[in-house]
Design an enzyme around this catalytic site. Structure first.
Site, PDB file in Angstrom:
ATOM      1  N   GLU A 106       0.845  -1.187   0.000  1.00 14.66           N
ATOM      2  CA  GLU A 106       0.000   0.000   0.000  1.00 14.66           C
ATOM      3  C   GLU A 106       0.884   1.241   0.000  1.00 14.66           C
ATOM      4  O   GLU A 106       1.850   1.332   0.730  1.00 14.66           O
ATOM      5  CB  GLU A 106      -0.918   0.005   1.229  1.00 14.66           C
ATOM      6  CG  GLU A 106      -1.996  -1.054   1.157  1.00 14.66           C
ATOM      7  CD  GLU A 106      -3.078  -0.835   2.199  1.00 14.66           C
ATOM      8  OE1 GLU A 106      -3.536   0.314   2.346  1.00 14.66           O
ATOM      9  OE2 GLU A 106      -3.462  -1.816   2.848  1.00 14.66           O
TER      10      GLU A 106
ATOM     11  N   ASN B 151       4.712 -12.410   3.661  1.00 17.83           N
ATOM     12  CA  ASN B 151       4.178 -11.427   4.610  1.00 17.83           C
ATOM     13  C   ASN B 151       4.603 -11.726   6.043  1.00 17.83           C
ATOM     14  O   ASN B 151       4.898 -10.814   6.824  1.00 17.83           O
ATOM     15  CB  ASN B 151       2.657 -11.373   4.511  1.00 17.83           C
ATOM     16  CG  ASN B 151       2.197 -10.466   3.374  1.00 17.83           C
ATOM     17  OD1 ASN B 151       3.007  -9.860   2.685  1.00 17.83           O
ATOM     18  ND2 ASN B 151       0.906 -10.377   3.176  1.00 17.83           N
TER      19      ASN B 151
ATOM     20  N   PHE C 130      12.395  -2.849   6.207  1.00 14.35           N
ATOM     21  CA  PHE C 130      11.557  -3.403   7.269  1.00 14.35           C
ATOM     22  C   PHE C 130      12.299  -3.582   8.597  1.00 14.35           C
ATOM     23  O   PHE C 130      11.950  -4.447   9.395  1.00 14.35           O
ATOM     24  CB  PHE C 130      10.919  -4.739   6.826  1.00 14.35           C
ATOM     25  CG  PHE C 130       9.846  -4.566   5.807  1.00 14.35           C
ATOM     26  CD1 PHE C 130       8.523  -4.417   6.186  1.00 14.35           C
ATOM     27  CD2 PHE C 130      10.147  -4.523   4.456  1.00 14.35           C
ATOM     28  CE1 PHE C 130       7.524  -4.243   5.244  1.00 14.35           C
ATOM     29  CE2 PHE C 130       9.160  -4.334   3.509  1.00 14.35           C
ATOM     30  CZ  PHE C 130       7.846  -4.189   3.906  1.00 14.35           C
TER      31      PHE C 130
ATOM     32  N   CYS D 245      -3.039  -6.567   5.606  1.00 15.63           N
ATOM     33  CA  CYS D 245      -2.330  -7.802   5.246  1.00 15.63           C
ATOM     34  C   CYS D 245      -1.602  -8.463   6.404  1.00 15.63           C
ATOM     35  O   CYS D 245      -1.929  -9.578   6.792  1.00 15.63           O
ATOM     36  CB  CYS D 245      -1.347  -7.512   4.111  1.00 15.63           C
ATOM     37  SG  CYS D 245      -2.130  -7.053   2.560  1.00 15.63           S
TER      38      CYS D 245
ATOM     39  N   ARG E  51      -6.989   0.322   8.903  1.00 16.18           N
ATOM     40  CA  ARG E  51      -7.238  -1.002   9.462  1.00 16.18           C
ATOM     41  C   ARG E  51      -6.076  -1.425  10.358  1.00 16.18           C
ATOM     42  O   ARG E  51      -4.931  -1.463   9.944  1.00 16.18           O
ATOM     43  CB  ARG E  51      -7.442  -2.021   8.335  1.00 16.18           C
ATOM     44  CG  ARG E  51      -8.800  -1.923   7.673  1.00 16.18           C
ATOM     45  CD  ARG E  51      -8.934  -2.825   6.472  1.00 16.18           C
ATOM     46  NE  ARG E  51      -8.172  -2.331   5.336  1.00 16.18           N
ATOM     47  CZ  ARG E  51      -8.214  -2.885   4.120  1.00 16.18           C
ATOM     48  NH1 ARG E  51      -8.961  -3.962   3.903  1.00 16.18           N
ATOM     49  NH2 ARG E  51      -7.508  -2.378   3.127  1.00 16.18           N
TER      50      ARG E  51
END
Length: 460
Positions: A159, A215, A256, A267, A335
């Protein structure tokens, strides 16, 4: 090629628009009549850089259409791509009711051979369930003569950069054992596979698992770094220096490993929980994944704990400026955003929030409605006025270089609680602002103001 995409959510809309951009004829189908009507009028339901122009241009050119007519949509596409949501159930497992409903619709409406492509993030074995549902529906119609295949084609979009990720994918995963299906998928993605071979073909179950494994690996890096940040505070180390030190190792890399308030969005939280449930289903104890989730849940409360300690638990009647509502920059998605955990904890303690986000204000309003303890401000400066402290939840670029003089003047108490480590503590100290961040024991009070001469590096 003629392509049908079921589901006009984040994944479906972005993928459909990008495929239309390279010349494919795409029909998007959704059961939400209001959403379909708004898209046909040019209103895009999500914020994603570059998406609005892409959709409008291809809609005007007739390469992408939006409809609620499943029968016409199924007849249109040789490829039927399923990109509907797989929301978490109460136990954390992925709910496949929408996926299987689409499979049934395809079986009910198809009148020619089809390739059904699973684009949604689904547990291992879902493509087999899709195949079974289509076959059952065809049998009920007496049309077992119609042939079809089911392939897995997971998405790997981020995103905030989803359009770019689609236009220039780093890999294209296709799960199929059929040479004919592989050939069709290669034709579909040929415009994105010109510079070097990006398509990786494997069995269906491995393709489904690859999405979850990717993920969960990224979520693990985030939770590991947050655990190191919390430990660094106790040991008197600066996690930002540690990050540079370990990131320089090519086996680790810089991606990350930014400490912060934990991961959110649609996700990582859902997929970690879903893979834990999948593991439980085969009697496997996913110790690491459970630890990743536990650390992330705890991390979302770190900023509130810092604020609460600073004000010695006396938060009732306090007003806090909050910069950043979205779970990450360049999206309006809230979210499982850390901002929600923080705001709800502040409200429970009797505090008020004055919030600003460049894109997520409308989403915040939709979630929380009208509240006396929430004021949505038109600018980041307006959110500061009269607040007792500034709290930062999202690392938007527009937050990176504020006027610290103006910030100090606007706040009742010159203190910042930075959940994204946007600022250098030495710079903040020069403005006489107290600064609390993640994984750094250095406080603004530790540093002298400009010109004091007490530390040599201040003069360099």
């Amino acid at each position: 090629m003629n392509l049908t995409v079921f589901g006009i959510g984040y994944v479906g809309l972005v993928q459909a628009a990008v495929l239309a951009e390279v010349g494919h004829e795409v029909v998007c189908v959704d059961i939400d009549e209001a959403k379909v009507e708004r898209l046909n009028q040019g209103f895009i339901p999500i914020f994603e850089p570059g998406l609005e122009a892409l959709v409008k241009e291809n809609h005007a050119a007739g390469r992408i259409r939006f409809t609620t007519d499943a029968a016409a949509a199924v007849k249109h596409g040789q490829i039927q791509m399923i990109a509907v949501g797989t929301p978490p159930g109460e136990d954390g497992s992925a709910d496949l009711k929408y996926v299987l409903a689409v499979a049934e619709a395809i079986g009910r409406e198809m009148d020619a051979p089809k390739i059904v492509v699973g684009k949604s993030t689904v547990p291992v074995g879902t493509c087999e369930k899709i195949k079974e549902r289509v076959a059952q529906t065809l049998k009920a119609r007496g049309r077992e003569d119609l042939t079809f295949d089911v392939a897995s084609n997971p998405e790997f979009l981020k995103e905030g950069s989803a359009v770019a990720d689609c236009m220039k994918p780093d890999r294209i995963i296709v799960g199929t054992s059929s040479e004919a299906t592989e050939a069709v998928m290669r034709e579909l993605y040929a415009p994105f596979n010109r510079n070097h071979e990006k398509m990786i073909v494997m069995d269906v179950r491995s393709a489904e698992f690859t999405k979850y494994a990717a993920n969960c690996m990224l979520a693990t890096k985030i939770s590991f770094m947050n655990e190191m940040a919390n430990l660094a505070e106790q040991l008197g180390a600066d996690i930002e220096e540690v990050r540079k030190g370990i990131g320089s190792d090519p086996r680790i890399g810089y991606h990350f490993i930014y400490p912060g308030l934990g991961y959110g969005g649609s996700c990582f939280p859902k997929d970690v929980r879903a893979l834990i449930k999948t593991a439980e289903g085969v009697k496997f104890d996913a110790k690491l994944l459970r630890a990743v989730e536990e650390r992330n849940n705890a991390q979302k409360s770190v900023l509130f704990d810092k604020v609460n300690r600073y004000f010695q638990g006396a938060l009732k009647g306090k007003t806090f400026a909050l910069w950043g509502l979205a779970f990450k920059p360049n999206t309006d998605d809230m979210r499982e955003a850390p901002s929600r955990t923080l705001m709800e904890a502040l409200w429970a303690a009797g505090a008020k929030v004055q919030a600003y986000d460049p894109e997520a204000m409308q989403e915040c309003q939709a979630i929380y409605g009208q509240r006396e303890d929430l004021l949505l401000c038109g600018t980041k400066e307006a959110a500061l006025r009269g607040a007792d402290a500034l709290l930062i939840c999202t690392e938007w670029k527009s937050f990176r270089a504020p006027s610290f003089d103006a910030l100090k003047d606007a706040l009742s108490t010159p203190v910042i609680f930075d959940g994204r480590n946007l600022y250098d503590p030495r710079v903040i100290a020069r403005y006489g602002i107290e600064y609390h961040s993640i994984g750094r024991t250095v406080s603004a009070a530790t540093f002298p103001p400009y010109g004091s001469g007490e530390r040599q590096w201040d003069r360099q």
